[in-house]
Design an enzyme around this catalytic site. Structure first.
Site, short mmCIF file in Angstrom:
data_model
loop_
_atom_site.label_atom_id
_atom_site.label_comp_id
_atom_site.label_asym_id
_atom_site.label_seq_id
_atom_site.Cartn_x
_atom_site.Cartn_y
_atom_site.Cartn_z
N ASP A 52 1.76 -0.62 12.19
CA ASP A 52 0.18 -1.69 11.66
C ASP A 52 -0.32 -2.68 11.95
O ASP A 52 -1.08 -3.23 12.06
CB ASP A 52 0.29 -1.59 10.62
CG ASP A 52 0.40 0.55 9.48
OD1 ASP A 52 -0.36 1.16 10.62
OD2 ASP A 52 0.36 0.24 8.28
N LYS A 63 -4.88 6.85 14.55
CA LYS A 63 -5.19 5.29 12.99
C LYS A 63 -5.69 5.34 12.99
O LYS A 63 -6.94 6.43 12.82
CB LYS A 63 -3.99 3.91 13.08
CG LYS A 63 -2.88 3.85 13.42
CD LYS A 63 -2.27 4.90 12.79
CE LYS A 63 -0.72 5.33 12.90
NZ LYS A 63 0.27 5.38 11.73
N LYS A 112 0.26 -1.24 0.44
CA LYS A 112 -0.19 -0.25 0.18
C LYS A 112 0.93 1.18 -0.24
O LYS A 112 0.85 2.11 -1.06
CB LYS A 112 -1.18 -0.04 1.11
CG LYS A 112 -1.41 1.29 1.14
CD LYS A 112 -2.98 0.95 1.83
CE LYS A 112 -2.73 1.33 3.64
NZ LYS A 112 -2.93 2.07 4.49
N ARG A 126 -8.52 12.45 11.65
CA ARG A 126 -7.00 11.89 12.57
C ARG A 126 -6.46 13.43 12.79
O ARG A 126 -6.79 14.17 11.62
CB ARG A 126 -6.58 10.98 11.39
CG ARG A 126 -7.58 9.75 11.22
CD ARG A 126 -7.07 8.76 10.50
NE ARG A 126 -5.51 8.58 10.99
CZ ARG A 126 -4.85 7.83 9.88
NH1 ARG A 126 -5.74 7.19 8.96
NH2 ARG A 126 -4.11 7.35 10.04
N GLN A 183 4.42 9.22 7.39
CA GLN A 183 3.76 10.33 6.55
C GLN A 183 4.18 11.55 6.47
O GLN A 183 4.46 12.12 5.37
CB GLN A 183 2.53 9.69 6.59
CG GLN A 183 1.62 8.52 6.30
CD GLN A 183 0.43 8.50 7.09
OE1 GLN A 183 -0.53 9.80 7.75
NE2 GLN A 183 -0.19 7.53 6.30
C1 S3P Z 1 2.40 4.80 6.36
C2 S3P Z 1 3.31 5.11 7.18
C3 S3P Z 1 2.43 5.06 8.73
C4 S3P Z 1 1.68 3.70 8.43
C5 S3P Z 1 0.68 4.14 7.42
C6 S3P Z 1 1.47 4.00 6.21
C7 S3P Z 1 3.03 5.43 5.11
O1 S3P Z 1 1.85 5.56 9.52
O2 S3P Z 1 0.13 4.03 9.47
O3 S3P Z 1 -0.33 2.64 6.98
O4 S3P Z 1 2.64 4.75 4.24
O5 S3P Z 1 3.93 6.90 5.23
P1 S3P Z 1 2.08 6.87 10.10
O6 S3P Z 1 3.35 7.61 9.23
O7 S3P Z 1 0.90 8.15 10.19
O8 S3P Z 1 2.85 6.08 11.37
#
Ligand code: S3P
Length: 428
Positions: free
Chosen positions: A315, A342, A21, A122, A169
């Site tokens: 996750d 989340k 993903k 969020r 993220q």
């Molecule tokens: C993700 C980062 C994570 C993860 C999310 C996907 C990403 O979130 O929980 O499912 O693709 O960068 P956070 O950066 O908020 O921890």
């Protein structure tokens, strides 16, 4: 939609999981600003990733079907992103919203980002604040804390920013904005988070260096397009690893899974608990490490999770609780308050649903404590609209004393379309 999951006698077979993903989102968004066509093979065709496809189209970059499991993104290159004619709906995808906000911040346009009920709860202050420091105008609901958010992009300055939370993220948002800065941008992480953005940017010719916990991106006017094969998502494979570990007599091979070390915290935790997981055929595909996972059932002992393991398994932490219900002793997960922001408050929802199944689990402000082993019972539980919770509960159901009904199970499609069918195929 409700789904009834029957206990399993043993799980066998060779399976594949859908594409990663995180990598799919990044390929779509970065493909949109590359100079030419990016091909994304084995992309994740899920609810979350559709949000990124639609967002990229709204910004003017065509995304086309290019054969089975493949998308072509027609990158806009130096011509740049176009201002969307309407609000961009990121649905339930935090990755889409946070990365997109950074991507558009360096362009002369205004972009309003919204999402579904879950995403609109969020926290976005974590990107609003540093994007403003870079010179973008960013506004959000409720004191600039929540979506919808509005980004008015323009000329950006590079910043040196210490992340208050370990978040890939937020890091990625700032690295994408940094591509269009007038100076280099440095992001300092409190703990190691997934580095797919850095790897992909390098593959596209951008200069990205990591010195310890500091990641620096140089401004890059041009990005080369990619032909990319997306590995299987370890965060999806984890549910099958847990299932094969828990159901006695199981033996499963999961082919072609991404094993980037910033993502493999769950494998480390499961092994510390006694799980029997072997990596075979380790290779590098498109700059990402990939392997086949061989899993056999095992009896489990408790463990403690905190520190750098938390972002590397973020996750999968709901799934660790499911393993812990069958481990002999007390398992603790701490320093994981990020779980509360989340797709659902994953501490609260996990505790309420696992208790309904008969688990002994206590809520902590920053995690949970599970005392095992406990027999799990047939009952009805809720996904709370959270895909990872739905799948974690389905894994628990495999070792319950009768059928478990999962309400709202269809949300599994957000990250793992076909999850329940794969589980059924593994039943010997
Ligand atoms: C993700 C980062 C994570 C993860 C999310 C996907 C990403 O979130 O929980 O499912 O693709 O960068 P956070 O950066 O908020 O921890």
């Amino acid at each position: 939609m409700n789904r009834e999951v029957q206990p399993a006698r043993r799980l066998m077979g060779e399976v594949r999981v859908p594409g990663d993903k995180s990598i799919t989102h990044r390929a779509l968004l970065l493909g949109a600003v590359a100079e030419g066509d990016t091909l994304v093979r084995g992309y994740l065709e899920s609810g979350d990733c559709r949000a990124s496809v639609d967002a990229v189209r709204a910004l003017g970059a065509p995304v086309e079907d290019a054969g089975p499991g493949t998308l072509r993104v027609r990158g806009l290159g130096p011509a740049g992103l176009r201002e969307p004619g309407d609000v961009v709906n990121c649905r339930g995808s935090g990755t889409t919203m946070r990365l997109l906000a950074g991507l558009v911040a360096g362009f002369d346009l205004t972009c309003v980002l919204t999402g579904n009920d879950s995403l609109r709860r969020r926290p976005m202050g974590r990107i609003v604040e540093p994007l403003r420091q870079m010179g973008a105008v960013v506004l959000g609901r409720d004191g600039d804390r929540f979506p919808p958010i509005t980004v008015r992009g323009g000329a950006l300055r590079g910043i040196d920013y210490a992340l208050p939370v370990a978040s890939a993220q937020v890091k990625s948002c700032l690295l994408l904005a940094g591509l269009r800065g007038q100076q280099p941008t440095t992001v300092r992480e409190p703990g190691p988070t997934r580095d797919h953005t850095e790897r992909m940017l390098r593959a596209m010719g951008a200069r990205v260096r990591a010195e310890g916990a500091a990641i620096t991106v140089e401004p890059a006017a041009r990005l080369a397009p990619l032909e990319l094969v997306v590995p299987g998502d370890l965060s999806s494979a984890a549910f099958l690893v847990a299932a094969a570990t828990l159901v006695p007599g199981s033996g499963v091979l999961i082919e072609g899974v991404g094993v980037n070390p910033t993502r493999t915290g769950f494998l480390d935790i499961a092994r510390a608990m006694g799980a029997n997981v072997r990596l075979e055929g380790e290779r590098l595909e498109g700059g990402e490490p990939v392997a086949d996972l061989v899993v056999r059932s095992a009896s489990l002992r408790p463990t403690k999770v905190a520190g750098e393991l938390v972002p590397r398994a973020i996750d999968e932490l709901p799934l660790v609780a499911v393993l812990a219900t069958q481990a002999d002793g007390v398992t603790e997960v701490r320093e994981a308050s990020e779980l509360r922001v989340k797709e659902s408050d994953r501490v609260a929802t996990l505790v309420s649903e696992l208790r309904a199944l008969g688990a002994r689990i206590e809520e902590l402000p920053d995690g949970y404590v599970v005392e095992g082993p406990t027999p799990l019972r047939a009952t009805t539980v809720s996904s709370h609209g959270d895909h990872r919770l739905a799948m974690a509960l389905a894994v628990a159901a495999l070792v319950a004393d009768g059928p478990v009904t999962i309400e709202g199970a269809e949300c599994a499609d957000d990250s793992f379309p076909g999850f329940f069918e794969v589980l059924d195929r593994m039943r010997a």
